[in-house]
Design a protein around this motif. Structure first.
Motif: not given
Ligand code: MSP
Length: 555
Positions: A117-122, A245-255, A257-262
């Protein structure tokens, strides 16, 4: 966490003492279990993190992050092949990664999973911010998708690789989609200037030149979402939805890369950003050295100080692959750990791995050769030899040098300091092999000194001249004290073995004291004359080159 941060503790370090050292590894896909490649990257990050903790004297100045990347399509397909849900499969394999890193004694401060959750929400927050920048638009995308790597490859690369994955050789798929795009093209010049102005932003040098070359050809905008056309499709619905926009999901690579910040976007950790170094391999250089920094620019966040991109392990001269069945996996590494010790495996991987631009070959013959040369015959031999001589000639107690620091042309305080300084500078420049060589080189100086001064001969002539006793004591003290300092320098690669030496020689370094103080010759943390020490058994037994490779252990 930061109550342990000691401002000013390491003012002499090349790194500013006020800046924490934040080091990351890639987060690994959980479609399969860990192998030598994943262990290697996390191990070198571990060695670098330990070096900095040692140099700075305290844990709070260093933060080491690793983890798993879980929203990839191949996680869903692998799960289905095993009759599991994606989440069950991710749980299982994330657990395996955690266990593997514990087994190789990695000292990470956090392990992040992108399904948390901590990652997804951020990530939702970052994505909203990105949408607000005006640098995201809806566009058409058509290209060659590499399902085994979860990425599109350029037309040129697809053609060159005969429409197979340049990494795994699996077939590419032609895909057309409506996607959200990030205006990467807008940031090309700024990124190029940044790379040109910061010589160590991308290391090694050859990787930096590669990236600069590609940026000069111009950057194309990149898709940052995937369309969801079927809500009942397990693959399409696995991942984080685009905000609004529920008709799209975030591309896994972008998701990912954000781990370093989240991971550090909390009140106690926020000052860790920007990261000091992202450790990765050459396969994912583009995302880390181009896409990620440009996204950070769009989000007006500071850029990491360094992206260090190492090369690949191959096995017995051949690329590791599933079809060849030649992956150096954890069970085989375990076999090596059991026979030669965990620290011998760590030493081999860290010092003989693909840290530079060429791939490294894991071969049994080479492992045994390195083990014997560096560990059994150098580090282990010298420590055993000096411990034995102190046992035999000094009643097992640290001899008293009576203030002598120089003998036979060896100015020990400055020899030791030189090695400590080399370790510090090399660690700061991420030259980990040179940093560790400072330790083995110091051991070699001790060996040369023993051969030159021949304390074993002197011990037979104690009755001839009373001055011989003082000379013998001073020689053995110099040897032992130099080895104590070498053990500090070698500790980041071989923590268990070096801690064993400290406990035998009663010189366990206190926490919170920086290396320069710990390693001061004849200082507060030096060996204490008169202190009884234990000999113990040899640290590394010589290995027989004819022994076959060990058998794998476990699964
Ligand atoms: N999930 C992405 C990374 C996202 S980071 C925001 C990914 N995962 S991965 O599981 O494929 O791991 C790739 C990384 O594993 C490489 O960059 C490298 O660190 C390590 N290695 C995998 N195979 C390797 C070798 N054969 N040799 C050395 N390291 C390699 O990509």
């Amino acid at each position: 966490m930061f109550d342990r941060f000691l401002p000013g503790a390491a003012r002499w370090s090349v790194q500013s003492p006020m800046r924490p050292y934040y080091i990351t590894t890639p987060i690994y896909y959980v479609n399969d279990r860990p192998h030598i490649g994943h262990c290697y990257t996390t191990l070198i990050a571990d060695a670098a993190a330990r070096m900095q903790r040692l140099i700075r004297g305290g844990d709070g100045t260093v933060f080491f992050l690793t983890g798993t990347d879980e929203h990839a399509e191949k996680v869903v397909t692998a799960a289905a092949e095993h009759g599991a849900t994606a989440m069950e499969w991710a749980d299982l394999n994330a657990g395996r990664f955690r266990e593997a890193f514990a087994e190789i004694n990695c000292s990470h401060d956090d392990f992040i999973r992108t399904t948390e959750h901590r990652h997804k929400s951020r990530v939702l927050g970052y994505m909203r911010e990105l949408l607000g920048t005006g640098d995201v638009y809806m566009g058409d995308y058509q290209g060659w998708f590499d399902p085994s790597q979860e990425e599109y490859v350029t037309e040129h690369a697809a053609r060159k690789a005969e429409f197979k994955s340049p990494v795994t050789g699996k077939p590419l798929e032609k895909r057309t989609e409506k996607n959200y795009f990030f205006r990467l093209s807008k940031y090309g010049d700024r990124l190029r200037e940044h790379i040109e102005a910061h010589g160590s932003f991308i290391l090694p040098e050859a990787r930096r030149n590669e990236v600069l070359g590609r940026i000069r050809q111009g950057l194309q905008d990149v898709p940052i979402s995937r369309a969801i056309t079927d809500e009942s499709d397990a693959v399409q619905t696995w991942g984080i939805r685009m905000p609004g926009d529920d008709t799209h999901r975030i591309y896994v690579w972008i998701d990912a890369l954000f781990n370093y910040l989240s991971a550090v976007d909390t009140d106690e950790r926020r000052e860790l950003w920007p990261a000091t170094v992202h450790v990765i391999a050459k396969d994912i250089l583009w995302f880390h050295a181009v896409v990620w920094p440009c996204m950070l620019m769009a989000l007006e966040r500071e850029l990491p100080a360094m992206v260090y991109s190492h090369s690949y392990w191959v096995a017995e001269g051949r690329k590791m692959s599933k079809s060849l069945g030649n992956f150096i996996d954890l069970p085989l590494l375990r076999g090596y750990m059991e026979r030669y010790s965990l620290d011998a495996v760590r030493w081999y991987l860290i010092t003989r791995g693909p840290l530079g631009v060429t791939d490294a070959d894991f071969s049994h013959a080479n492992f045994v050769e390195v083990y014997n040369a560096d560990l059994a015959n150098t580090v282990g031999n010298s420590i055993n030899r000096v411990g034995n001589m102190i046992g035999k000639y000094c009643d097992g107690c640290v001899p008293d040098p009576k203030g002598a620091t120089e003998l036979e042309g060896h100015d020990w305080p400055s020899i030791a300091l030189g090695h400590v300084e080399r370790m510090t500078a090399s660690a700061d420049g991420f030259d980990l092999v040179s940093a560790l060589r400072s330790g083995t080189d110091l051991v070699t100086v001790v060996d040369g000194y023993i051969n030159q001064t021949e304390p074993f001969r002197l011990a037979k002539k104690l009755d001839e001249d009373p001055a011989n006793r003082d000379r013998l004591n001073a020689i053995l003290y110099h040897c032992a004290e130099a080895l104590r300092i070498a053990s500090l320098l070698l500790w980041p690669a071989m923590p268990q073995k070096m801690e064993e030496v400290w406990s035998r020689w009663k010189c366990v370094p206190p926490r919170g004291v920086p290396l320069r103080e710990l390693a001061a010759w004849g200082g507060a943390h030096s060996l204490t004359p008169g202190q009884r020490i234990e000999k113990g058994s040899p640290l590394f037994m010589r290995a027989d080159a004819d022994d076959p490779p060990p058998t794998p252990i476990g699964d």
